[in-house]
Structure formats: C-alpha cells, structure tokens
Scaffold this active site. Structure first.
Site, PDB file in Angstrom:
ATOM      1  N   LYS A  53       2.772  11.174   8.787  1.00 58.08           N
ATOM      2  CA  LYS A  53       2.817   9.766   9.209  1.00 58.08           C
ATOM      3  C   LYS A  53       3.869   9.002   8.398  1.00 58.08           C
ATOM      4  CE  LYS A  53      -0.890   9.087   5.948  1.00 58.08           C
ATOM      5  NZ  LYS A  53      -2.298   9.299   5.694  1.00 58.08           N
TER       6      LYS A  53
ATOM      7  N   ARG B 117     -13.310   2.974   6.244  1.00 58.57           N
ATOM      8  CA  ARG B 117     -12.017   2.582   6.765  1.00 58.57           C
ATOM      9  C   ARG B 117     -12.036   2.861   8.261  1.00 58.57           C
ATOM     10  NH1 ARG B 117      -6.687   5.157   3.980  1.00 58.57           N
ATOM     11  NH2 ARG B 117      -7.219   6.761   5.475  1.00 58.57           N
TER      12      ARG B 117
ATOM     13  N   TYR C 219      20.897  -9.742 -13.413  1.00 57.58           N
ATOM     14  CA  TYR C 219      20.145 -10.987 -13.222  1.00 57.58           C
ATOM     15  C   TYR C 219      19.282 -11.292 -14.438  1.00 57.58           C
ATOM     16  CZ  TYR C 219      21.196 -11.271  -8.194  1.00 57.58           C
ATOM     17  OH  TYR C 219      21.818 -11.391  -6.994  1.00 57.58           O
TER      18      TYR C 219
ATOM     19  N   MET D 278      19.116  -5.835  -5.403  1.00 57.08           N
ATOM     20  CA  MET D 278      18.819  -5.350  -4.052  1.00 57.08           C
ATOM     21  C   MET D 278      19.665  -4.124  -3.699  1.00 57.08           C
ATOM     22  SD  MET D 278      19.061  -7.371  -0.422  1.00 57.08           S
ATOM     23  CE  MET D 278      18.007  -8.711  -0.970  1.00 57.08           C
TER      24      MET D 278
HETATM   25  C1  LIG Z   1      -2.607  10.245   4.817  1.00 60.55           C
HETATM   26  C2  LIG Z   1      -3.768  11.069   5.127  1.00 60.55           C
HETATM   27  C3  LIG Z   1      -3.886  12.371   4.621  1.00 60.55           C
HETATM   28  C4  LIG Z   1      -2.926  12.937   3.591  1.00 60.55           C
HETATM   29  O1  LIG Z   1      -3.277  12.419   2.318  1.00 60.55           O
HETATM   30  P1  LIG Z   1      -2.448  12.760   0.989  1.00 60.55           P
HETATM   31  O2  LIG Z   1      -3.196  12.057  -0.079  1.00 60.55           O
HETATM   32  O3  LIG Z   1      -1.083  12.209   1.180  1.00 60.55           O
HETATM   33  O4  LIG Z   1      -2.447  14.236   0.844  1.00 60.55           O
HETATM   34  C5  LIG Z   1      -4.939  13.132   5.064  1.00 60.55           C
HETATM   35  N1  LIG Z   1      -5.857  12.634   5.932  1.00 60.55           N
HETATM   36  C6  LIG Z   1      -5.805  11.369   6.395  1.00 60.55           C
HETATM   37  C7  LIG Z   1      -6.844  10.895   7.322  1.00 60.55           C
HETATM   38  C8  LIG Z   1      -4.755  10.546   6.006  1.00 60.55           C
HETATM   39  O5  LIG Z   1      -4.714   9.288   6.456  1.00 60.55           O
END
Ligand SMILES: *Cc1c(COP(=O)(O)O)cnc(C)c1O
Length: 347
Positions: free
Chosen positions: A38, A131, A247, A295
């Site tokens: 993701k 969640r 800065y 930046m």
């Molecule tokens: C992001 C995510 C993972 C991976 O987690 P990591 O801590 O990056 O290994 C696994 N399962 C779900 C549901 C996630 O949202």
C-alpha cells in the site's frame, strides 16, 4: 530533463528487497509470506516492488485503496491483489471490474458483497486494534453462507513491543476465526512474524521489513537496507570562521570550512529532524549535515573532500532505524514521505 539527470536519486536495491522478503518468508515458517505494498509500496513505487516480489514467488499483495489495485493489474494478476479498506456502496461495480479481492471489514460490507454476488473475498476481524474489522461480538450475526471466503485475518496493534496485548489479540483471533469457514488465516505483520509460530497461521503480511525497516530491535541484523538516496551538489563555498549556515543560523562555523549545498530537502523526504545531525558520504568519508534542512536544499561540510565539484553526487545516509531515532519520526513515515520528484532507480 530526463530522469537520469534529476538531482535527487533514490537507488533501490532489488537484491535487498527480495532478500528481505525471503527472510520474512523463512521467518514465517510453514506460512507463506505475502507483501503489504500500500501507499505506493511504502514510497518506493508499488509497481516495481510488486513485479520483483512476484518474480521471487510472492502471490498475495495487500493495498489500501481500489485505485492502488487498479494501478497494479498490468503487473500482477488482479486476483492476487487484496484491498484492505474494503468496499463501500460506491466501490462495488469498480471492484468487480478490477477483479481485485476486497477485504470485508464490517457486517455491512459482507452484506453488500453478498448482495452484489461478489466472488472471492477476505474478511478482517477486529481483535483489539479497534480500527477496521468485524468485532468478535458481531460475527454470530453475520451470514457468511454461500460466500467464497479465502483469508480470515486480523491486525496486531503492538507487535513491535512485548506486551500482553499481543496474546490477548491472538486469543480473540483464534476464537473469531474458527467461526468463519475461510480457506486461510493471516495475522502477522513484519513485527508479528517475530512473535513466533503461533502467530503465523497460513499467510503473513510483512510490509515495513521488506523495505529495509527494522520492526523490532531483535530484527536489526537480518534486515538489509533497500533505499539509498543520492543528491547532486549545486554549489560549493569556502566559509570564514563565524559564518552562519541556513535558516535561523542554527549552525555557526567554528573554523574556516568548505561547504556544499546539495539538492535534497524535506520536500524529498529528507526530514527537518535531521538538521545538524544527518550525514552524507563520499566513499568512506563522512560529510555532516550542517544547519537546518530546507525544502529543496541541505548544506553539508565537505572540508574533508576537496575534490568535490558541483554536479557530483554524494550518498545521503538513510539507515531507517537510525534516521527514525535521530528525527523522531517513524520508519514508516520516513519511507512514505519520500518525495515524488526523485528519480527512483532499481539497481
Ligand atoms: C500495513 C499493514 C500490514 C503491514 O504492516 P508492517 O508493520 O508494515 O509489516 C499488514 N497488515 C495490515 C492490515 C496492514 O494495514
């Protein structure tokens, strides 16, 4: 401007990515290892990551959004892409079109998918992170008959710590997952894999560790760095003692020195928390960051490297565990904050 002369390069090691996935797969014992890709593969580029992990044997890929799934179907088969955020009424048609697999997160989502005669799906149980997911108390009221449930999963809240919550979540997951007839179960993220065999089930879901993040200190020696930034020198100047740099003049030269301004900044993900403490390198030479990160620019002390010239590139230290400790940000934020204007190069 072609990508090859962009002033910020992110060199991404294919070998390291695949090695980390294999390490996670081995650590998963009899379970298969999938991959969380993701947020554009945690900032590295989801298409490149997916392509290489698929070639290494990965068959289960997790994204958050449908748009992320759609962007990957030309690289990996749609039925190996799983969408963690599930489906709302507006997603059902697009979900069927894309052919990726939804992770159903609530009784409503289950009903929606069933009513749409959706094919294979996964189910998320909430075992205590509060969640996404179906709560233990809700399962009995959900009718899963005639549904093609593949993975029943849940997500750990504190796998990076040794706390009772891990076992509490495990018990809830065991209790919930027997009530749903899925083909496979999945529980562990990167850190969760390290909690041991009882957390592995049939599939694990590492993310962070694949990209060189160290999810728990006890995994420090087995995870290798994947992202190696480099930045181009824009300008070099000699400073008399007492000169102020950057800065708000947070650095004042204590002696005469030579400094270089390089073309990377917080817009590229080189965070301000590394002001005055980060390092660049030229071979074995350490070139300390001085003054505040801007930046688009960072100033480094190159007194020890008199042969550097504008147009040369220096390596920018990006050891995630160390950068996280120094900057106060999480390794996840450092990865996903990598800027879009850099030239990502798999090497
Ligand atoms: C992001 C995510 C993972 C991976 O987690 P990591 O801590 O990056 O290994 C696994 N399962 C779900 C549901 C996630 O949202």
């Amino acid at each position: 401007m072609t990508p090859s002369n962009l002033p910020v390069r992110l060199r991404l090691s294919s070998e390291a990515l695949v090695a980390n996935w294999r390490t996670m797969a081995r650590a998963s014992g009899n379970a298969c290892a999938g991959a969380a890709i993701k947020a554009n593969g945690y900032g590295l580029g989801a298409r490149g990551v997916a392509d290489q992990l698929a070639k290494a044997g990965c068959r289960d890929f997790f994204v958050a959004h449908w748009a992320e799934a759609a962007a990957l179907t030309s690289v990996i088969p749609a039925d190996q892409i799983y969408v963690l955020n599930g489906i709302g009424p507006q997603d059902v048609e697009i979900a069927k079109q894309i052919g990726a697999v939804p992770v159903l997160n609530s009784p409503e989502q289950v009903h929606l998918w069933k009513a749409a005669q959706g094919a294979r799906c996964h189910v998320m149980l909430d075992s205590g992170i509060n969640r996404l997911g179906i709560g233990l108390e809700q399962i009995a009221s959900v009718d899963f008959t005639d549904m093609d449930v593949d993975i029943v999963m849940s997500h750990l809240a504190s796998a990076d710590e040794n706390v009772p919550q891990n076992e509490q979540q495990l018990e809830i997951f065991l209790d919930g997952s027997v009530q749903i007839s899925g083909r496979r179960r999945s529980f562990a993220n990167s850190a969760g894999i390290q909690l041991g065999k009882s957390y592995h089930f049939e599939l694990t879901r590492p993310g962070l560790a694949l990209y060189g993040g160290v999810p728990r200190p006890d995994m420090k020696d087995v995870i290798v760095q994947v992202v190696f930034p480099q930045a181009e020198i824009m300008q070099i100047r000699n400073l008399p003692m007492g000169s102020k740099v950057g800065y708000n003049a947070t650095y004042i030269a204590e002696t005469e020195m030579t400094v270089a301004t390089i073309a990377i900044g917080y817009a590229d993900g080189y965070v301000r928390g590394l002001s005055n403490i980060g390092n660049c390198r030229l071979g074995d030479l350490v070139l300390p960051v001085i003054g505040r990160v801007s930046m688009d620019l960072v100033t480094i002390d190159v007194s020890k490297a008199p042969n550097l010239r504008p147009g040369d590139f220096v390596d920018v230290d990006f050891d995630l565990l160390r950068a996280a400790n120094l900057s106060g940000l999480s390794q996840y934020e450092l990865l996903t904050g990598l800027g879009q204007r850099a030239n990502r190069q798999w090497v």
